[in-house]
Design a protein around this motif. Structure first.
Motif, PDB file in Angstrom:
ATOM      1  N   LYS A   1       0.828  -1.205   0.000  1.00 39.52           N
ATOM      2  CA  LYS A   1       0.000   0.000   0.000  1.00 39.52           C
ATOM      3  C   LYS A   1       0.864   1.258   0.000  1.00 39.52           C
ATOM      4  CE  LYS A   1      -3.763  -2.235   2.547  1.00 39.52           C
ATOM      5  NZ  LYS A   1      -4.482  -2.288   3.831  1.00 39.52           N
TER       6      LYS A   1
ATOM      7  N   ARG B   1      -6.920   8.250  -0.717  1.00 40.20           N
ATOM      8  CA  ARG B   1      -7.791   8.272  -1.888  1.00 40.20           C
ATOM      9  C   ARG B   1      -9.009   9.132  -1.563  1.00 40.20           C
ATOM     10  NH1 ARG B   1      -3.926   6.662  -3.516  1.00 40.20           N
ATOM     11  NH2 ARG B   1      -3.424   4.929  -4.892  1.00 40.20           N
TER      12      ARG B   1
ATOM     13  N   GLN C   1      -9.673   8.433 -11.663  1.00 39.59           N
ATOM     14  CA  GLN C   1     -10.521   7.352 -12.158  1.00 39.59           C
ATOM     15  C   GLN C   1     -11.972   7.815 -12.161  1.00 39.59           C
ATOM     16  OE1 GLN C   1      -9.796   3.611 -10.025  1.00 39.59           O
ATOM     17  NE2 GLN C   1      -7.794   4.391  -9.408  1.00 39.59           N
TER      18      GLN C   1
ATOM     19  N   SER D   1      -5.899  10.010  -6.105  1.00 36.98           N
ATOM     20  CA  SER D   1      -4.933   9.906  -5.012  1.00 36.98           C
ATOM     21  C   SER D   1      -4.467  11.298  -4.620  1.00 36.98           C
ATOM     22  CB  SER D   1      -3.733   9.058  -5.436  1.00 36.98           C
ATOM     23  OG  SER D   1      -3.078   9.654  -6.537  1.00 36.98           O
TER      24      SER D   1
ATOM     25  N   PRO E   1      -5.278   3.898   0.886  1.00 37.81           N
ATOM     26  CA  PRO E   1      -5.297   2.980  -0.270  1.00 37.81           C
ATOM     27  C   PRO E   1      -5.468   1.540   0.177  1.00 37.81           C
ATOM     28  CG  PRO E   1      -3.061   3.750   0.165  1.00 37.81           C
ATOM     29  CD  PRO E   1      -3.973   4.574   1.020  1.00 37.81           C
TER      30      PRO E   1
ATOM     31  N   ASP F   1      -6.323  -0.923  -4.899  1.00 37.69           N
ATOM     32  CA  ASP F   1      -5.655   0.219  -5.522  1.00 37.69           C
ATOM     33  C   ASP F   1      -4.250  -0.159  -5.977  1.00 37.69           C
ATOM     34  OD1 ASP F   1      -7.802   2.047  -4.958  1.00 37.69           O
ATOM     35  OD2 ASP F   1      -7.097   2.121  -2.886  1.00 37.69           O
TER      36      ASP F   1
ATOM     37  N   THR G   1      -2.997  -0.234  -9.836  1.00 35.89           N
ATOM     38  CA  THR G   1      -1.885   0.656 -10.172  1.00 35.89           C
ATOM     39  C   THR G   1      -0.732  -0.119 -10.808  1.00 35.89           C
ATOM     40  OG1 THR G   1      -2.444   2.170  -8.367  1.00 35.89           O
ATOM     41  CG2 THR G   1      -0.204   2.294  -9.241  1.00 35.89           C
TER      42      THR G   1
END
Length: 325
Positions: free
Chosen positions: A223, A230, A257, A268, A298, A302, A306
């Motif tokens: 993480k 977020r 997103q 983020s 996160p 996530d 990513t």
């Protein structure tokens, strides 16, 4: 800490498909390694190689001190395996399934029967033990399958997506069973598509995609790789999505997103609550009405998105089982 599973450069090819492409794994004794990835990432291939069901094209590995290529028989004596689908006989009772497995392990008639009853009790299946397995729920079948994998009390257990298809309650119950096994000294290699499952259970996590390791660490370390919080914003109108995206983009260090169907935007941020207040102020100044807004740390979801850039919807490569001698 002594490594009970160690693999170096494992590779497996199916014509032009690289199911595994140089995978390295180390699992210390008494821990859980989570092998995390989408369908087709190579998780099942890795399990099949380490349990001697298929041979790698390249690489080497030892499990519980035995070489998977030179000593496959010794490996099989020291492991248990619970695959993606419960390997139980529907026409037999739960007791008869476990008793049969005990006899196959040559525990002897009396010892096999005692062990079967003991495991039925341990996995909360005593009341259903004398019923045909075809009357069991999905969660009960998975618990019975897991019980079968530890009849001979192996020091190493491989669980290939053990909670796939289970409802949330059954999944939580299975997590409790898995924690109990590790508490008794078993070492586990757990494959899963569920980020929450790896977060809940694994001491160490290897994320793979297309047969390769793309990240390795604890849940917190993974993480931390993408850092920050977020911010999630749900707007009331589709017409305001573009404006909300522009505002979030000014504060975000990465891509925003957007899910137009749910009208949700995720970005983020690293500025904490102060930056969050600025976002709220700018949304208000722009006249954008918000249905819901929040800030969270996160998750492994996530991290995975990513790292891979996709949610992993590819089908698993078909794998022929070629049992080694």
């Amino acid at each position: 800490m002594t490594a009970i599973i160690e693999a170096t450069g494992l590779a497996k090819y199916y014509r032009d498909v690289k199911a595994l492409d140089g995978l390295n794994l180390t699992v210390p004794e008494g821990t859980i390694l989570g092998l995390l990835g989408p369908n087709g990432a190579g998780k099942t291939t890795a399990v099949n190689i380490l349990t001697t069901l298929i041979r790698p094209n390249a690489g080497s590995a030892t499990v519980a001190g035995a070489d998977i290529l030179k000593q496959p028989g010794k490996v099989r004596k020291r492991i248990g395996l619970s695959g993606q689908f419960a390997a139980v006989d529907e026409n037999l009772t739960g007791f008869e399934n476990l008793d049969m497995i005990g006899r196959l392990y040559r525990l002897g008639r009396n010892n096999a029967r005692v062990r079967a009853r003991e495991l039925l009790d341990r996995f909360d299946l005593t009341e259903a033990g004398d019923r045909p397995v075809k009357t069991y729920s999905g969660g009960m079948r998975r618990r019975l399958d897991l019980a079968g994998a530890i009849v001979a009390e192996p020091p190493v257990l491989f669980l290939d997506e053990p909670t796939t298809g289970l409802d949330p309650r059954s999944r939580t119950e299975m997590w409790g069973v898995i924690r109990d096994l590790v508490g008794r000294g078993t070492t586990l290699l757990l494959t899963t598509q569920y980020l929450e499952e790896a977060d809940q259970l694994a001491d160490d996590i290897v994320v793979i995609d297309h047969g390769k390791e793309i990240a390795h660490g604890t849940a917190d370390e993974l993480k931390a790789m993408i850092g920050g919080e977020r911010v999630e914003v749900t707007v009331t109108s589709v017409d305001t999505i573009a404006g909300a995206r522009d505002i979030l983009a000014r504060f975000s260090g990465g891509e925003v997103q957007v899910n137009e169907r749910s009208r949700k935007l995720i970005a983020s941020m690293s500025g904490g609550s102060e930056e969050f207040r600025h976002v709220l102020r700018d949304l208000e100044d722009a006249g954008i009405t918000v249905y819901d807004v929040g800030m969270r740390r996160p998750t492994l979801d996530d991290v995975f998105l990513t790292l891979t850039g996709h949610a992993g919807e590819n089908a698993e490569t078909p794998e022929a089982v070629e049992v080694t001698s």
